[in-house]
Design a protein around this motif. Structure first.
Motif, PDB file in Angstrom:
ATOM      1  N   LYS A 159       0.829  -1.213   0.000  1.00 52.59           N
ATOM      2  CA  LYS A 159       0.000   0.000   0.000  1.00 52.59           C
ATOM      3  C   LYS A 159       0.857   1.254   0.000  1.00 52.59           C
ATOM      4  O   LYS A 159       0.537   2.236  -0.680  1.00 52.59           O
ATOM      5  N   HIS A 163       0.679   4.065  -3.039  1.00 51.31           N
ATOM      6  CA  HIS A 163       0.185   5.411  -2.732  1.00 51.31           C
ATOM      7  C   HIS A 163       1.314   6.421  -2.552  1.00 51.31           C
ATOM      8  O   HIS A 163       1.067   7.552  -2.126  1.00 51.31           O
ATOM      9  N   GLU A 204      -5.553  -2.927  -6.518  1.00 51.51           N
ATOM     10  CA  GLU A 204      -5.670  -1.553  -7.008  1.00 51.51           C
ATOM     11  C   GLU A 204      -5.318  -1.411  -8.483  1.00 51.51           C
ATOM     12  O   GLU A 204      -5.254  -0.295  -9.000  1.00 51.51           O
TER      13      GLU A 204
END
Length: 301
Positions: A159, A163, A204
């Motif tokens: 993650k 990001h 994602e």
């Protein structure tokens, strides 16, 4: 097997600074206290296998111990690098224009963006690695061209990678992305759940994205009648990496295939690296038995 797109190791005479008591490469501009030279690092050992110069004495000593018990490790490293190049070219020909190269290691030309841009000059590439030395070299060699970036990150925290501002700036997650995990997940322990890490990355990514994965194994090539499990050599290699910054976790093909998770395997599936869509003569069983990497490419539908 020859790998024409990977340079051979530099001859001894070409690297006199790497003598037994040489201090190793300089890395100006990066806080030296953040660079651990007390233990071997897999990225720097891999650089040594490929004939690179960006490693320290501790890395070279450890790498030579691996070579002593498994002399073909350099062959395997070059075959793995050649697989990376073939896979990137295949994806570029198929229209992929965004690549997230996680665990990129010490830059070895041609690098991912160079290979992709031979076919698609507009390809965007973000490199990720957890070694500050890699970050230093990336700044000098990888990110001095447009549409390339580097992130200091760890595959164990997907993650944070996805990001990161640099990733978000260069990668459009509404369009297909190719994620490269080449010679990375065998440094993730079972209790760290490598399959879950891949699933978190896939979550994602849009449909049409790809996963390029290679992984070290300790099992013999199944079609080689003279193949041997060679538990002594396997144990010796794993023992070297116990003193490194990341342990080596060899897995069988049956243990590697599930790592692809939601990515449907493309032909020919998970195979020894020289057998994945070869662009030259296919090596024989004995050579395949000495190639320690499996590899495959999957697509998210």
């Amino acid at each position: 097997m020859s790998a024409p797109d990977v340079p051979p190791p530099a001859p001894e005479s070409a690297v006199p600074e790497f003598g037994p008591y040489a201090p190793g490469p300089e890395h100006s501009g990066f806080p030296v206290e953040q660079i651990d030279t007390s233990r071997p690092h897999p990225a720097r050992m891999y650089d040594y296998y490929l004939g690179g110069w960006d490693n320290y004495e501790v890395d070279r000593v450890a790498a030579e111990r691996v070579i002593e018990v498994h002399p073909q490790v350099r062959l395997s490293a070059r075959a793995n690098r050649a697989f990376l190049h073939r896979a990137v070219r295949e994806l570029a020909r198929g229209g992929v224009r965004q690549i997230l190269d996680i665990g990129t290691g010490i830059p070895t030309s041609p690098n991912t963006h160079e290979v992709a841009r031979e076919i698609a000059p507009d390809t965007r590439v973000v490199y990720v690695d957890n070694d500050p030395i890699v970050a230093t070299h990336a700044g000098a060699r990888l990110t001095n061209t447009a549409d390339t970036g580097f992130v200091l990150g760890d595959v164990r925290d997907p993650k944070a990678i996805l990001h990161h501002p640099t990733v978000r700036e260069l990668i459009d997650f509404d369009r297909p992305v190719a994620v490269l995990l080449v010679a990375v997940l065998h440094f993730v322990r079972d209790d760290e759940d490598p399959a879950a890490l891949v699933a978190a990355l896939a979550e994602e990514l849009p449909a049409g994205s790809h996963l390029v994965l290679s992984h070290a194994t300790g099992e013999p090539y199944e079609a080689y009648e003279g193949g041997r499990t060679d538990e002594v050599a396997r144990a010796g290699v794993e023992d070297v990496y116990k003193s490194a910054t990341a342990t080596l976790n060899l897995r069988s093909r049956a243990g590697i295939e599930p790592l692809f998770g939601p990515f449907a395997l493309l032909d020919p599936g998970v195979v020894r690296v020289p057998l994945w869509r070869p662009d030259g003569p296919v090596p024989g069983p004995e050579e395949l038995n000495n190639t320690i990497f499996y590899a495959g490419v999957g697509r998210k539908d």
